[in-house]
Design a protein around this motif. Sequence first.
Motif, PDB file in Angstrom:
ATOM      1  N   LEU A  23      33.983  52.941  49.924  1.00  0.00           N
ATOM      2  CA  LEU A  23      32.743  52.963  50.586  1.00  0.00           C
ATOM      3  C   LEU A  23      32.768  52.100  51.860  1.00  0.00           C
ATOM      4  N   GLU A  24      33.719  51.211  52.200  1.00  0.00           N
ATOM      5  CA  GLU A  24      33.794  50.545  53.100  1.00  0.00           C
ATOM      6  C   GLU A  24      34.485  51.217  54.362  1.00  0.00           C
ATOM      7  N   ASP A  25      33.632  51.112  55.638  1.00  0.00           N
ATOM      8  CA  ASP A  25      34.349  51.873  56.805  1.00  0.00           C
ATOM      9  C   ASP A  25      35.658  51.908  57.016  1.00  0.00           C
ATOM     10  N   ASP A  26      36.246  50.252  56.674  1.00  0.00           N
ATOM     11  CA  ASP A  26      37.579  50.258  57.187  1.00  0.00           C
ATOM     12  C   ASP A  26      38.460  49.862  56.274  1.00  0.00           C
ATOM     13  N   LEU A  27      38.146  50.466  55.063  1.00  0.00           N
ATOM     14  CA  LEU A  27      39.108  50.091  54.012  1.00  0.00           C
ATOM     15  C   LEU A  27      39.395  51.376  53.190  1.00  0.00           C
ATOM     16  N   GLU A  28      40.675  51.648  53.074  1.00  0.00           N
ATOM     17  CA  GLU A  28      41.133  52.977  52.054  1.00  0.00           C
ATOM     18  C   GLU A  28      42.072  52.626  51.175  1.00  0.00           C
ATOM     19  N   VAL A  29      41.634  53.171  50.040  1.00  0.00           N
ATOM     20  CA  VAL A  29      42.612  52.974  48.764  1.00  0.00           C
ATOM     21  C   VAL A  29      43.346  53.970  48.623  1.00  0.00           C
ATOM     22  N   VAL A  30      44.894  53.855  48.917  1.00  0.00           N
ATOM     23  CA  VAL A  30      45.861  54.970  49.170  1.00  0.00           C
ATOM     24  C   VAL A  30      46.439  55.023  47.650  1.00  0.00           C
ATOM     25  N   GLY A  31      46.350  54.493  46.725  1.00  0.00           N
ATOM     26  CA  GLY A  31      47.085  54.472  45.584  1.00  0.00           C
ATOM     27  C   GLY A  31      46.588  53.514  44.748  1.00  0.00           C
ATOM     28  N   GLN A  32      46.855  54.131  43.184  1.00  0.00           N
ATOM     29  CA  GLN A  32      46.521  53.527  41.942  1.00  0.00           C
ATOM     30  C   GLN A  32      47.533  53.423  40.945  1.00  0.00           C
ATOM     31  N   ALA A  33      47.598  52.034  40.394  1.00  0.00           N
ATOM     32  CA  ALA A  33      48.922  51.985  39.493  1.00  0.00           C
ATOM     33  C   ALA A  33      48.269  51.220  38.061  1.00  0.00           C
ATOM     34  N   ALA A  34      48.849  51.923  36.954  1.00  0.00           N
ATOM     35  CA  ALA A  34      48.290  51.370  35.549  1.00  0.00           C
ATOM     36  C   ALA A  34      49.174  50.026  35.000  1.00  0.00           C
ATOM     37  N   ASP A  35      50.501  49.893  35.735  1.00  0.00           N
ATOM     38  CA  ASP A  35      51.070  48.868  35.289  1.00  0.00           C
ATOM     39  C   ASP A  35      51.951  48.119  36.432  1.00  0.00           C
ATOM     40  N   GLY A  36      52.628  47.040  35.979  1.00  0.00           N
ATOM     41  CA  GLY A  36      53.404  46.722  37.217  1.00  0.00           C
ATOM     42  C   GLY A  36      54.566  47.395  37.753  1.00  0.00           C
ATOM     43  N   GLU A  37      55.213  48.074  37.068  1.00  0.00           N
ATOM     44  CA  GLU A  37      56.428  48.954  37.392  1.00  0.00           C
ATOM     45  C   GLU A  37      55.991  49.912  38.348  1.00  0.00           C
ATOM     46  N   GLU A  38      54.587  50.692  38.095  1.00  0.00           N
ATOM     47  CA  GLU A  38      54.380  51.734  38.599  1.00  0.00           C
ATOM     48  C   GLU A  38      53.707  50.996  40.202  1.00  0.00           C
ATOM     49  N   ALA A  39      53.056  49.845  40.053  1.00  0.00           N
ATOM     50  CA  ALA A  39      52.600  49.266  41.192  1.00  0.00           C
ATOM     51  C   ALA A  39      53.825  49.086  42.145  1.00  0.00           C
ATOM     52  N   LEU A  40      54.937  48.373  41.858  1.00  0.00           N
ATOM     53  CA  LEU A  40      56.086  48.016  42.697  1.00  0.00           C
ATOM     54  C   LEU A  40      56.588  49.476  43.420  1.00  0.00           C
ATOM     55  N   ASP A 105      35.355  39.382  38.629  1.00  0.00           N
ATOM     56  CA  ASP A 105      34.030  39.497  38.652  1.00  0.00           C
ATOM     57  C   ASP A 105      33.396  39.224  40.193  1.00  0.00           C
ATOM     58  N   GLU A 106      34.034  39.053  40.892  1.00  0.00           N
ATOM     59  CA  GLU A 106      33.741  38.947  42.342  1.00  0.00           C
ATOM     60  C   GLU A 106      32.985  40.192  42.792  1.00  0.00           C
ATOM     61  N   SER A 107      31.886  39.979  43.534  1.00  0.00           N
ATOM     62  CA  SER A 107      31.106  41.058  44.128  1.00  0.00           C
ATOM     63  C   SER A 107      32.034  42.025  45.046  1.00  0.00           C
ATOM     64  N   SER A 108      31.835  43.324  44.994  1.00  0.00           N
ATOM     65  CA  SER A 108      32.672  44.094  45.751  1.00  0.00           C
ATOM     66  C   SER A 108      32.665  43.381  47.658  1.00  0.00           C
ATOM     67  N   ASP A 109      31.497  43.188  47.936  1.00  0.00           N
ATOM     68  CA  ASP A 109      31.298  42.807  49.092  1.00  0.00           C
ATOM     69  C   ASP A 109      32.199  41.629  49.519  1.00  0.00           C
ATOM     70  N   ARG A 110      32.239  40.773  48.501  1.00  0.00           N
ATOM     71  CA  ARG A 110      33.287  39.497  48.624  1.00  0.00           C
ATOM     72  C   ARG A 110      34.556  39.938  48.592  1.00  0.00           C
ATOM     73  N   LEU A 111      34.926  40.803  47.723  1.00  0.00           N
ATOM     74  CA  LEU A 111      36.256  41.238  47.481  1.00  0.00           C
ATOM     75  C   LEU A 111      36.688  41.999  48.957  1.00  0.00           C
ATOM     76  N   ALA A 112      35.760  42.990  49.537  1.00  0.00           N
ATOM     77  CA  ALA A 112      36.236  43.584  50.816  1.00  0.00           C
ATOM     78  C   ALA A 112      36.102  42.481  51.831  1.00  0.00           C
ATOM     79  N   GLU A 113      35.470  41.357  51.964  1.00  0.00           N
ATOM     80  CA  GLU A 113      35.497  40.380  52.761  1.00  0.00           C
ATOM     81  C   GLU A 113      36.691  39.676  52.775  1.00  0.00           C
ATOM     82  N   ALA A 114      37.263  39.271  51.409  1.00  0.00           N
ATOM     83  CA  ALA A 114      38.598  38.809  51.307  1.00  0.00           C
ATOM     84  C   ALA A 114      39.785  39.421  51.794  1.00  0.00           C
ATOM     85  N   ILE A 115      39.527  40.758  51.575  1.00  0.00           N
ATOM     86  CA  ILE A 115      40.801  41.657  51.844  1.00  0.00           C
ATOM     87  C   ILE A 115      40.857  41.603  53.529  1.00  0.00           C
ATOM     88  N   ARG A 116      39.519  41.730  54.265  1.00  0.00           N
ATOM     89  CA  ARG A 116      39.729  41.579  55.488  1.00  0.00           C
ATOM     90  C   ARG A 116      40.356  40.016  56.226  1.00  0.00           C
TER      91      ARG A 116
END
Length: 200
Positions: A23-40, A105-116
């Motif tokens: 929902l954030e204008d400057d953020l884009e989720v390009v992939g999702q992983a269910a385990d560490g190997e998939e994430a890597l 359990d951080e708010s999504s606003d706090r998480l978005a700001e942390a990413i920035r």
Amino acid sequence: MISIVIAEDQRLLRGALASLLDLEDDLEVVGQAADGEEALALIERLKPDVCLMDIEMPVLSGLDVAEKLKERGEACKIIILTTFARPGYFERAARLGVNGYLLKDESSDRLAEAIRRVMTGHTEVAPELVFGSLREANPLTPREQEILKLAAASYRTGEIAKRLHLSSGTVRNYISEILSKLDAKSRIEAIRLAEDKGWI
């Protein structure tokens, strides 16, 4: 646009995080992983700017993935998400130089700001996690942690000795020192204690 990979084994939480961040204008989720190997694999293929990673995932933990990315020289920024204020986890995350260490359990606003902020070179850490880590430092040396991890993976004394190029006697001495430090009566108890506190 900041590209993000989310690694989280709980599908609902993973989906919710992705939807909120998209929902954030400057953020884009390009992939999702269910385990560490998939994430890597996803990080190596997609080269995202940031990876949001659960600390406890199947196959490889978030910290295992962070360690492998560091070894491989990947430029991806890493933000660890956790529900646990375990001192050993925080120590290891700090040692690996992760860019963020936040509560799930951080708010999504706090998480978005942390990413920035992470993208501009800051390190973001939830205060509760820092204070949790100060309560009880890991009493085990890196070598003792290594030996206890191998014991936890069901290696016997002789096998541990061979893998670490030590004598069996030296390994036994390390194990008795571990039992003494953790005030444990057996290897099993020592492993359980160390895992519960996030020391291995």
